[in-house]
Motif scaffolding. Structure first.
Motif, PDB file in Angstrom:
ATOM      1  N   HIS A  30       0.841  -1.189   0.000  1.00 23.34           N
ATOM      2  CA  HIS A  30       0.000   0.000   0.000  1.00 23.34           C
ATOM      3  C   HIS A  30       0.882   1.247   0.000  1.00 23.34           C
ATOM      4  O   HIS A  30       2.050   1.196   0.385  1.00 23.34           O
ATOM      5  CB  HIS A  30      -0.911   0.011   1.234  1.00 23.34           C
ATOM      6  N   HIS A  81      -3.513   4.090  -0.897  1.00 24.52           N
ATOM      7  CA  HIS A  81      -3.657   3.381  -2.167  1.00 24.52           C
ATOM      8  C   HIS A  81      -3.294   1.903  -1.953  1.00 24.52           C
ATOM      9  O   HIS A  81      -2.137   1.577  -1.668  1.00 24.52           O
ATOM     10  CB  HIS A  81      -2.740   3.981  -3.231  1.00 24.52           C
ATOM     11  N   VAL A 122      -2.432  -0.927  -3.660  1.00 25.20           N
ATOM     12  CA  VAL A 122      -2.007  -1.228  -5.035  1.00 25.20           C
ATOM     13  C   VAL A 122      -1.845  -2.727  -5.257  1.00 25.20           C
ATOM     14  O   VAL A 122      -2.623  -3.345  -5.984  1.00 25.20           O
ATOM     15  CB  VAL A 122      -0.725  -0.464  -5.394  1.00 25.20           C
ATOM     16  N   TYR A 174      -7.387   2.898  -6.609  1.00 22.76           N
ATOM     17  CA  TYR A 174      -6.763   2.107  -5.558  1.00 22.76           C
ATOM     18  C   TYR A 174      -7.082   2.599  -4.157  1.00 22.76           C
ATOM     19  O   TYR A 174      -6.835   1.887  -3.181  1.00 22.76           O
ATOM     20  CB  TYR A 174      -5.251   2.059  -5.770  1.00 22.76           C
ATOM     21  N   PRO A 218     -10.935   0.487  -4.122  1.00 23.87           N
ATOM     22  CA  PRO A 218     -11.084  -0.547  -5.153  1.00 23.87           C
ATOM     23  C   PRO A 218     -12.381  -1.325  -4.986  1.00 23.87           C
ATOM     24  O   PRO A 218     -12.956  -1.370  -3.894  1.00 23.87           O
ATOM     25  CB  PRO A 218      -9.867  -1.455  -4.907  1.00 23.87           C
ATOM     26  N   ARG A 275     -11.329  -7.410  -8.636  1.00 25.34           N
ATOM     27  CA  ARG A 275     -11.174  -6.002  -9.004  1.00 25.34           C
ATOM     28  C   ARG A 275     -11.541  -5.730 -10.459  1.00 25.34           C
ATOM     29  O   ARG A 275     -11.715  -4.578 -10.850  1.00 25.34           O
ATOM     30  CB  ARG A 275      -9.736  -5.548  -8.725  1.00 25.34           C
TER      31      ARG A 275
END
Length: 381
Positions: A14, A22, A24, A294, A297, A302
């Motif tokens: 993250h 975020h 990620v 992100y 999400p 996703r």
């Protein structure tokens, strides 16, 4: 059986920013065997470079935070051991970056840059013994010997007049020439594992082909293991033994290159391949929407907001686990379950995964992208 050279297990990373947290990477798993070339493909922004930098040990922390996961190099966990990771990075890993001008100092000549890499490779940082060696003139070998080595490296990269190039500054060279120099620098100290992060993206098609040829030739000659990061599907198919398809910080499909491209199972992989315009009729199709936010999400898979096979109550309820859809071929999708045969998974993919073609295609751009094997820009962002 020998350990893989690199294993990434449930890697979650993250980033804390002014916009929020975020999330990620969301549990990335991948394996690279000794002597194998693996391509990590997907849209721009899907987490490919974050994965590569995490393996290389160059991801800045903070703002990045490793929430969970392991990275093992030849069986040794290095993500949680900075000293071991630093040693492996210095002694056995190397990386070719995307933008040469970011990694070639404009105030030093090519010869100065290459010589410093040769001298100080393996040093963990500035130390009094190292500084003393430099002051006394013993900083890594005879100047003439180092220069001769640099000339030979540039010659291996098929650079004409290598002696003259060593005395030039990066701004005096073309993009293709600078990229060749980055490759030479990455291979200078004989690494065992190489990461190439979209090294041909900024180059024209003819130069791309030359650079790819040089990389694959050196990888084969020196029996290197390589992770090649790209959004160019044509390049991935050409150079990789195996493919990992990434979307939104997840690996959604993986397998031998020919199987992933000839018989894709995940809806995202199918969409990527169908996004490539065809020279015959230019009737490429695309994937509506864009990569997830992100900071917020989607729940579950996703890809579900963009997926043509979306199933309410299932795709948005939990993350799908990878399912075997063929020999050494997996897809993380609720369309499949472990009880299916490979033939049944093919039937499901053919029945449930369809994309509608977009009639509006730019002829010139589509032809260029089809030749290069590029995913159209509108489908990368």
């Amino acid at each position: 059986m020998a350990d893989p050279i690199v294993e990434v297990d449930d890697l979650k990373i993250h980033f804390d920013t002014y916009e929020g947290r975020h999330r990620v990477l969301d549990g990335v798993n991948l394996t690279i065997e000794e002597g194998e070339t693996v391509a990590l493909v997907g849209e721009t922004g899907c987490g490919k470079s974050v994965t590569g930098k995490s393996i290389m040990g160059t991801l800045k922390r903070p703002p990045a935070e490793v929430v969970s996961g392991e990275i093992r190099y030849r069986g040794t966990e290095v993500l949680g051991d900075p000293e071991a990771h630093d040693r492996v990075k210095r002694e056995e890993m190397s990386m070719i970056f995307q933008d040469p001008m970011t990694y070639l100092s404009p105030v030093f000549t090519i010869g100065d840059i290459m010589s410093d890499i040769y001298r100080y490779s393996g040093e963990s940082g500035l130390s009094w013994p190292g500084l003393l060696k430099e002051l006394l003139g013993f900083a890594g070998g005879d100047e003439a010997e180092i220069r001769e080595r640099n000339v030979e490296l540039l010659r291996q990269m098929e650079i004409s007049n290598p002696e003259g190039v060593l005395d030039k500054y990066p701004a005096e060279l073309s993009g293709g020439m600078r990229q060749r120099i980055l490759i030479a620098m990455a291979l200078m100290n004989e690494p065992k594992f190489l990461i190439a992060d979209e090294p041909t993206t900024a180059l024209d098609v003819t130069v791309q082909d030359q650079i790819l040829g040089l990389i694959t030739e050196r990888v084969e000659q020196e029996n290197l293991s390589m992770l090649y990061i790209t959004h160019n599907l044509g390049v991935a198919r050409e150079i990789a033994d195996r493919i990992y398809v990434m979307y939104g910080g997840n690996i959604v499909e993986s397998g031998p290159a020919d199987r992933v491209f000839d018989d894709p199972r995940h809806p995202y992989t199918v969409g990527l391949l169908e996004s490539i315009p065809k020279l015959t009729g230019l009737e490429g199709s695309g994937i509506d929407g864009s990569i997830p936010d992100y900071t917020d999400p989607p729940t579950g898979c996703r890809f579900n907001p963009r997926c043509p096979a979306y199933m309410a109550g299932e795709c948005d309820a939990a993350d799908p686990e990878p399912v075997a859809v063929g020999d050494d071929h997996e897809a993380a999708c609720f369309l499949y379950d472990e009880s299916m045969t490979p033939e049944e998974t093919i039937a499901v993919a053919e029945r449930d995964i369809t994309y509608v073609a977009d009639d509006a295609a730019s002829t010139d751009d589509a032809q260029t992208n089809a030749i290069a094997g590029e995913v159209p820009a509108e489908d990368q962002q």
